[in-house]
Design a protein around this motif. Structure first.
Motif, PDB file in Angstrom:
ATOM      1  N   PHE A  44      34.399  43.182  49.179  1.00 55.39           N
ATOM      2  CA  PHE A  44      33.247  42.295  49.038  1.00 55.39           C
ATOM      3  C   PHE A  44      31.945  43.102  48.986  1.00 55.39           C
ATOM      4  O   PHE A  44      31.040  42.794  48.207  1.00 55.39           O
ATOM      5  N   CYS A  48      29.245  43.064  45.855  1.00 56.77           N
ATOM      6  CA  CYS A  48      27.829  42.719  46.033  1.00 56.77           C
ATOM      7  C   CYS A  48      26.909  43.758  45.399  1.00 56.77           C
ATOM      8  O   CYS A  48      25.823  43.424  44.918  1.00 56.77           O
ATOM      9  N   ILE A  59      29.021  36.291  53.950  1.00 59.35           N
ATOM     10  CA  ILE A  59      30.435  35.981  53.719  1.00 59.35           C
ATOM     11  C   ILE A  59      30.915  34.948  54.736  1.00 59.35           C
ATOM     12  O   ILE A  59      30.558  34.999  55.908  1.00 59.35           O
ATOM     13  N   LEU A  64      37.505  33.021  53.759  1.00 51.72           N
ATOM     14  CA  LEU A  64      38.227  34.188  53.248  1.00 51.72           C
ATOM     15  C   LEU A  64      39.588  34.316  53.933  1.00 51.72           C
ATOM     16  O   LEU A  64      40.616  34.546  53.280  1.00 51.72           O
ATOM     17  N   LEU A 102      40.298  37.757  47.646  1.00 53.22           N
ATOM     18  CA  LEU A 102      38.865  37.958  47.436  1.00 53.22           C
ATOM     19  C   LEU A 102      38.422  37.359  46.105  1.00 53.22           C
ATOM     20  O   LEU A 102      37.368  36.721  46.020  1.00 53.22           O
ATOM     21  N   VAL A 106      35.583  34.458  46.152  1.00 53.89           N
ATOM     22  CA  VAL A 106      34.287  34.648  45.478  1.00 53.89           C
ATOM     23  C   VAL A 106      34.115  33.646  44.335  1.00 53.89           C
ATOM     24  O   VAL A 106      33.071  32.998  44.206  1.00 53.89           O
TER      25      VAL A 106
END
Length: 376
Positions: A44, A48, A59, A64, A102, A106
């Protein structure tokens, strides 16, 4: 270049507590998920760095971890020979688990496609009816369900309020035509409930009998002798009603209406929904709206080239109207069977929010009237 700060890392004990709360297998799965979670957090941070849309976004660790737990459970469920003790040592598996989770976290939580919305879930037009529905569905959850002979009215009513909630969610997410086509099913459900409550036990028994006929027609009884018995009953019932063999499906679906006293004297009565169930329920004034909703449900050009504002208002108005009638049935039947404490809570909620809901309905009706004149 300034180094991006490392995000907060939940402890293994924290992950185990989360698994326990969610009734997951914390002993077997939490250690695997924790290792993949650490990989995912590193991933992550890297994402970013190269994505302005994610820069500065905090987050959500619980979301997650939910993706990680479910991804891991899916893998183990589809690979029955997998050994959790080996998976935790398999860096390739942990990397793949972290990567897929992930990606989904996202994309689905931060970069999800959003329909343009005409109203938010926080607007009283939506939030008031949502609160009301959650309260009613919570009360209904305490009743037995799924035993048609004993729970028919509860089952039909529960489904009606569930569909109301579905429409609310669709409207708050910008799915106006989908909400309106769902109202079509809600209207059918409401009409059936109204007829069952109005005419009582003999009609309920007939409805259940025709439900069994429908199962036999679709081969769902799983017993040839019982199926044959059903078809014999169907033929006898059709003969009594002076129906021909081509009317069998119609009789199976709507023949229960024939047990309503003097039903055939009802103006323009037929064995179908619009001239049968809808008329018996006293809701035939919705026939044109129902027809328009049917066009939407069957993917006509009206669906493809629909006007968001118009169908938002139509769906919301008809939702409110169905809800007011359903809530009246609910309160008249079930408030007498709950404790005084629960009855008081419901009455207090009703006194506070029913006027607000009626105000929202009046405003929506005024907006619809203004919109219709402008369009006309």
């Amino acid at each position: 270049m300034e180094q991006a700060p490392k995000p907060y890392l939940m402890s293994l004990d924290g992950v185990k507590r989360l698994a326990s709360i969610l009734k997951l297998d914390e002993e077997k799965d939490a250690p695997i998920v924790y290792e993949a979670y650490r990989h995912a957090l590193d991933g992550f941070v890297e994402l970013c760095k190269g994505n302005k849309a994610l820069a500065g976004v905090p987050i959500n660790h619980v979301q997650l971890l939910l993706y990680l737990f479910n991804e891991n459970a899916f893998y183990q469920g589809t690979h029955p020979g997998s050994d959790p003790k080996e998976l935790i040592k398999n860096e390739q598996y942990l990397g793949a688990l972290a990567g897929m989770s992930l990606d989904k976290y996202v994309t689905n939580e931060h970069l999800s496609f959003q329909n343009p919305k005409l109203v938010s879930q926080y607007n009283p037009e939506i939030s008031t009816i949502a609160l009301y529905l959650n309260f009613i569905l919570g009360m209904l959850s305490r009743y037995k369900k799924g035993e048609p002979k004993n729970t028919l009215v509860v089952d039909v009513m529960n489904k009606a309020f569930t569909m109301c909630k579905c429409i609310v969610l669709l409207l708050s997410q910008g799915f106006e035509t989908e909400a309106f086509s769902t109202w079509r099913t809600l209207h059918e459900n409401e009409c059936i409930l109204t007829v069952l409550v109005k005419y009582g036990q003999p009609v309920m028994e007939s409805y259940l009998r025709h439900l069994r006929y429908a199962m036999a027609f679709r081969g769902g009884l799983g017993d040839k002798e019982k199926t044959d018995e059903c078809f014999l009953e169907i033929k006898e019932g059709m003969k009594k009603a002076d129906l021909k063999s081509k009317d069998m499906k119609r009789y199976i679906e709507y023949g229960w209406l024939l047990d309503i006293p003097n039903i055939e004297s009802l103006e323009e009565f037929r064995l179908n929904f619009r001239d049968g169930v809808e008329r018996a329920a006293g809701l035939h004034e919705y026939a044109k709206v129902y027809e328009m909703s049917s066009e939407i449900a069957h993917s006509s050009p009206l669906l493809i080239y629909s006007r968001k504002n118009y169908f938002h208002l139509v769906a919301l108005l008809n939702l409110y109207e169905s809800f007011f009638r359903l809530e009246k049935i609910f309160s008249s039947i079930y408030l007498s069977s709950v404790s005084e404490e629960e009855m008081s809570r419901y009455k207090a909620m009703r006194e506070m929010y029913l006027p607000q809901l009626k105000t929202a309905y009046a405003l929506t009706r005024a907006r619809f009237s203004k919109f219709s004149k402008k369009e006309g």
